[in-house]
Design a protein around this motif. Structure first.
Motif, PDB file in Angstrom:
ATOM      1  N   ALA A   8     -35.052  30.398  91.906  1.00 58.03           N
ATOM      2  CA  ALA A   8     -35.340  29.656  93.135  1.00 58.03           C
ATOM      3  C   ALA A   8     -35.255  28.173  92.816  1.00 58.03           C
ATOM      4  O   ALA A   8     -35.862  27.709  91.853  1.00 58.03           O
ATOM      5  CB  ALA A   8     -36.728  30.019  93.662  1.00 58.03           C
ATOM      6  N   ALA A   9     -34.467  27.422  93.593  1.00 56.49           N
ATOM      7  CA  ALA A   9     -34.259  25.997  93.334  1.00 56.49           C
ATOM      8  C   ALA A   9     -34.660  25.184  94.557  1.00 56.49           C
ATOM      9  O   ALA A   9     -34.285  25.518  95.682  1.00 56.49           O
ATOM     10  CB  ALA A   9     -32.801  25.724  92.974  1.00 56.49           C
ATOM     11  N   GLU A  10     -35.433  24.118  94.321  1.00 51.83           N
ATOM     12  CA  GLU A  10     -35.905  23.242  95.386  1.00 51.83           C
ATOM     13  C   GLU A  10     -35.495  21.813  95.050  1.00 51.83           C
ATOM     14  O   GLU A  10     -35.748  21.338  93.944  1.00 51.83           O
ATOM     15  CB  GLU A  10     -37.420  23.331  95.528  1.00 51.83           C
ATOM     16  N   ARG A  11     -34.875  21.132  96.005  1.00 50.93           N
ATOM     17  CA  ARG A  11     -34.411  19.765  95.781  1.00 50.93           C
ATOM     18  C   ARG A  11     -35.605  18.843  95.529  1.00 50.93           C
ATOM     19  O   ARG A  11     -36.571  18.851  96.289  1.00 50.93           O
ATOM     20  CB  ARG A  11     -33.627  19.287  96.998  1.00 50.93           C
ATOM     21  N   LEU A  12     -35.525  18.040  94.479  1.00 51.70           N
ATOM     22  CA  LEU A  12     -36.591  17.105  94.137  1.00 51.70           C
ATOM     23  C   LEU A  12     -36.210  15.672  94.482  1.00 51.70           C
ATOM     24  O   LEU A  12     -36.970  14.962  95.141  1.00 51.70           O
ATOM     25  CB  LEU A  12     -36.937  17.215  92.649  1.00 51.70           C
ATOM     26  N   LEU A  13     -35.041  15.218  94.033  1.00 46.56           N
ATOM     27  CA  LEU A  13     -34.626  13.829  94.242  1.00 46.56           C
ATOM     28  C   LEU A  13     -33.145  13.749  94.573  1.00 46.56           C
ATOM     29  O   LEU A  13     -32.335  14.443  93.958  1.00 46.56           O
ATOM     30  CB  LEU A  13     -34.873  12.989  92.982  1.00 46.56           C
ATOM     31  N   ASP A  14     -32.792  12.906  95.546  1.00 46.22           N
ATOM     32  CA  ASP A  14     -31.404  12.532  95.799  1.00 46.22           C
ATOM     33  C   ASP A  14     -31.157  11.160  95.171  1.00 46.22           C
ATOM     34  O   ASP A  14     -32.106  10.424  94.858  1.00 46.22           O
ATOM     35  CB  ASP A  14     -31.118  12.473  97.298  1.00 46.22           C
ATOM     36  N   GLU A  15     -29.892  10.810  95.002  1.00 49.93           N
ATOM     37  CA  GLU A  15     -29.568   9.542  94.382  1.00 49.93           C
ATOM     38  C   GLU A  15     -28.374   8.895  95.068  1.00 49.93           C
ATOM     39  O   GLU A  15     -27.554   9.574  95.707  1.00 49.93           O
ATOM     40  CB  GLU A  15     -29.193   9.747  92.901  1.00 49.93           C
ATOM     41  N   VAL A  16     -28.285   7.564  94.909  1.00 49.72           N
ATOM     42  CA  VAL A  16     -27.052   6.834  95.186  1.00 49.72           C
ATOM     43  C   VAL A  16     -26.642   6.138  93.888  1.00 49.72           C
ATOM     44  O   VAL A  16     -27.481   5.911  93.003  1.00 49.72           O
ATOM     45  CB  VAL A  16     -27.223   5.793  96.315  1.00 49.72           C
ATOM     46  N   ILE A  17     -25.348   5.849  93.752  1.00 50.36           N
ATOM     47  CA  ILE A  17     -24.850   5.228  92.532  1.00 50.36           C
ATOM     48  C   ILE A  17     -24.212   3.884  92.859  1.00 50.36           C
ATOM     49  O   ILE A  17     -23.477   3.751  93.842  1.00 50.36           O
ATOM     50  CB  ILE A  17     -23.845   6.137  91.796  1.00 50.36           C
ATOM     51  N   VAL A  18     -24.522   2.886  92.022  1.00 49.93           N
ATOM     52  CA  VAL A  18     -23.961   1.538  92.171  1.00 49.93           C
ATOM     53  C   VAL A  18     -23.566   1.044  90.786  1.00 49.93           C
ATOM     54  O   VAL A  18     -24.220   1.369  89.799  1.00 49.93           O
ATOM     55  CB  VAL A  18     -24.964   0.560  92.821  1.00 49.93           C
ATOM     56  N   PRO A  19     -22.496   0.258  90.668  1.00 55.19           N
ATOM     57  CA  PRO A  19     -22.081  -0.246  89.357  1.00 55.19           C
ATOM     58  C   PRO A  19     -22.990  -1.381  88.887  1.00 55.19           C
ATOM     59  O   PRO A  19     -23.370  -2.255  89.669  1.00 55.19           O
ATOM     60  CB  PRO A  19     -20.653  -0.741  89.599  1.00 55.19           C
ATOM     61  N   ARG A  22     -26.462  -2.117  78.333  1.00 54.76           N
ATOM     62  CA  ARG A  22     -27.272  -3.265  77.913  1.00 54.76           C
ATOM     63  C   ARG A  22     -26.623  -4.003  76.740  1.00 54.76           C
ATOM     64  O   ARG A  22     -26.700  -5.235  76.647  1.00 54.76           O
ATOM     65  CB  ARG A  22     -28.666  -2.788  77.529  1.00 54.76           C
ATOM     66  N   ALA A  23     -25.951  -3.231  75.865  1.00 56.80           N
ATOM     67  CA  ALA A  23     -25.279  -3.837  74.714  1.00 56.80           C
ATOM     68  C   ALA A  23     -23.956  -4.490  75.080  1.00 56.80           C
ATOM     69  O   ALA A  23     -23.292  -5.067  74.213  1.00 56.80           O
ATOM     70  CB  ALA A  23     -25.059  -2.774  73.640  1.00 56.80           C
ATOM     71  N   GLY A  24     -23.538  -4.392  76.348  1.00 59.80           N
ATOM     72  CA  GLY A  24     -22.301  -5.024  76.788  1.00 59.80           C
ATOM     73  C   GLY A  24     -21.058  -4.208  76.501  1.00 59.80           C
ATOM     74  O   GLY A  24     -19.944  -4.761  76.464  1.00 59.80           O
ATOM     75  N   LEU A  25     -21.225  -2.872  76.322  1.00 56.84           N
ATOM     76  CA  LEU A  25     -20.067  -2.023  76.012  1.00 56.84           C
ATOM     77  C   LEU A  25     -19.185  -1.766  77.226  1.00 56.84           C
ATOM     78  O   LEU A  25     -18.048  -1.318  77.065  1.00 56.84           O
ATOM     79  CB  LEU A  25     -20.534  -0.692  75.420  1.00 56.84           C
ATOM     80  N   GLY A  26     -19.701  -1.987  78.420  1.00 58.88           N
ATOM     81  CA  GLY A  26     -18.903  -1.729  79.609  1.00 58.88           C
ATOM     82  C   GLY A  26     -19.771  -1.677  80.844  1.00 58.88           C
ATOM     83  O   GLY A  26     -20.927  -2.136  80.842  1.00 58.88           O
ATOM     84  N   ILE A  27     -19.239  -1.084  81.904  1.00 59.87           N
ATOM     85  CA  ILE A  27     -19.909  -1.021  83.201  1.00 59.87           C
ATOM     86  C   ILE A  27     -20.437   0.392  83.411  1.00 59.87           C
ATOM     87  O   ILE A  27     -19.725   1.379  83.201  1.00 59.87           O
ATOM     88  CB  ILE A  27     -18.953  -1.410  84.334  1.00 59.87           C
ATOM     89  N   ALA A  28     -21.689   0.490  83.826  1.00 61.92           N
ATOM     90  CA  ALA A  28     -22.339   1.780  84.064  1.00 61.92           C
ATOM     91  C   ALA A  28     -22.579   1.957  85.553  1.00 61.92           C
ATOM     92  O   ALA A  28     -22.538   1.000  86.333  1.00 61.92           O
ATOM     93  CB  ALA A  28     -23.659   1.864  83.301  1.00 61.92           C
ATOM     94  N   LEU A  29     -22.849   3.199  85.944  1.00 62.22           N
ATOM     95  CA  LEU A  29     -23.296   3.485  87.299  1.00 62.22           C
ATOM     96  C   LEU A  29     -24.810   3.688  87.262  1.00 62.22           C
ATOM     97  O   LEU A  29     -25.309   4.572  86.558  1.00 62.22           O
ATOM     98  CB  LEU A  29     -22.601   4.725  87.854  1.00 62.22           C
TER      99      LEU A  29
END
Length: 305
Positions: free
Chosen positions: A165-176, A238-245
């Motif tokens: 049985a699965a119940e939704r806990l959190l939804d998300e949006v993603i931004v760069p 944080r180390a400047g390796l690239g862009i994260a979502l």
């Protein structure tokens, strides 16, 4: 069958509690053999106890199919009523104990979710005064949710898992997001994001989805990096390796702590979310108490976000 169906059978003929425990076990496991193994009984003993319930009920509680069983509508209503009744009795018994017993709930969870979301809320989850001890079983795979592993799991996905049985806990949006130095290089043009290495959380799905919403073409780059855990992805950004979502609101505190800034572009809904995964028919009071608290904290987090 309505959820508020009334059962008016005589209390004098009520089967023993063990019979209702067998009923819940079969509902949870989906087969009499599995219920017998879980309860430490023989298949015949479980079958006899369920038949006692069905004789009292005056109708089948299960439909047999293949090697398993499936609840009838009346059986499902009885299981719900039994869960509430046995749970209320367990609560009453616990309230009379001094000192109050502290139950343990083992939660299978992704390491990043444990650190970024559960740990800051652990005091609230365990109660005040403490009536639960929450133990984390950190792993990347989907737990089988048997007694040898965990009582609950929190997983990322779209739901629809079989046998649980699965119940939704959190939804998300993603931004760069990226360091201020990378943000200055990108400027106000989302198209320039593709000129920089992209940091991926396990696979490329989130970046593909975000690019589609932004109206951009996703393209692979040898400089891109993949991380097995979201904590490491944030550390890489944080180390400047690239862009994260940034996954919001789940990772807002981590993004702020890392000093990352939002880049131009849309906030795209993330197809996958966090789910509470448990056994079907789970009736243990301490486990369901934790489920309720998780939902309360999830609702509060959505309002904060």
């Amino acid at each position: 069958m309505p959820a508020d169906v009334q059962f008016t059978h005589s209390l004098a003929a009520l089967p023993a509690t063990e019979a209702f425990v067998a009923l819940l076990g079969a509902a949870r496991c989906g087969s009499l053999s599995a219920a017998a193994e879980e309860l430490g009984l023989t298949h015949g003993a479980v079958s006899r106890r369920i038949h006692a319930v069905e004789r009292w009920l005056g109708a089948p509680a299960f439909e047999r199919h293949g090697r398993g069983v499936r609840l009838t509508p009346l059986g499902a209503a009885l299981v719900r009523r039994t869960e509430r009744s046995l749970g209320a009795l367990a609560d009453f018994a616990s309230s009379g104990r001094m000192p109050r017993e502290v139950a343990t709930v083992r939660v299978s969870v992704l390491p990043s979710f444990a650190r970024l979301w559960l740990m800051p809320r652990l005091v609230a989850l365990q109660g005040s005064p403490i009536d639960l001890t929450v133990q984390f079983v950190t792993e990347h795979r989907m737990t089988r949710l048997d007694l040898r592993e965990a009582d609950l799991a929190i997983r990322v996905g779209t739901g629809g898992w079989t046998g649980v049985a699965a119940e939704r806990l959190l939804d998300e949006v993603i931004v760069p997001v990226a360091t201020p130095a990378i943000a200055r290089a990108v400027g106000d043009s989302p198209a320039r994001i593709a000129d920089h290495p992209l940091l991926h959380d396990t696979d490329t799905r989130d970046w593909r989805d975000w690019m589609a919403v932004a109206g951009l073409d996703y393209r692979r780059d040898q400089r891109d990096r993949h991380f097995e855990d979201y904590d490491l992805l944030v550390a890489g950004a944080r180390a400047g390796l690239g862009i994260a979502l940034a996954r919001l609101p789940f990772a807002q505190a981590a993004i702020t702590e890392a000093g990352l800034v939002t880049l131009p572009g849309p906030a795209a809904p993330r197809e996958r979310g966090f789910w509470i995964v448990r056994r079907p028919g789970e009736a243990r009071t301490h486990v369901m108490r934790l489920v309720e608290r998780l939902h309360c904290l999830g609702n509060a987090h959505r309002q904060e976000g």
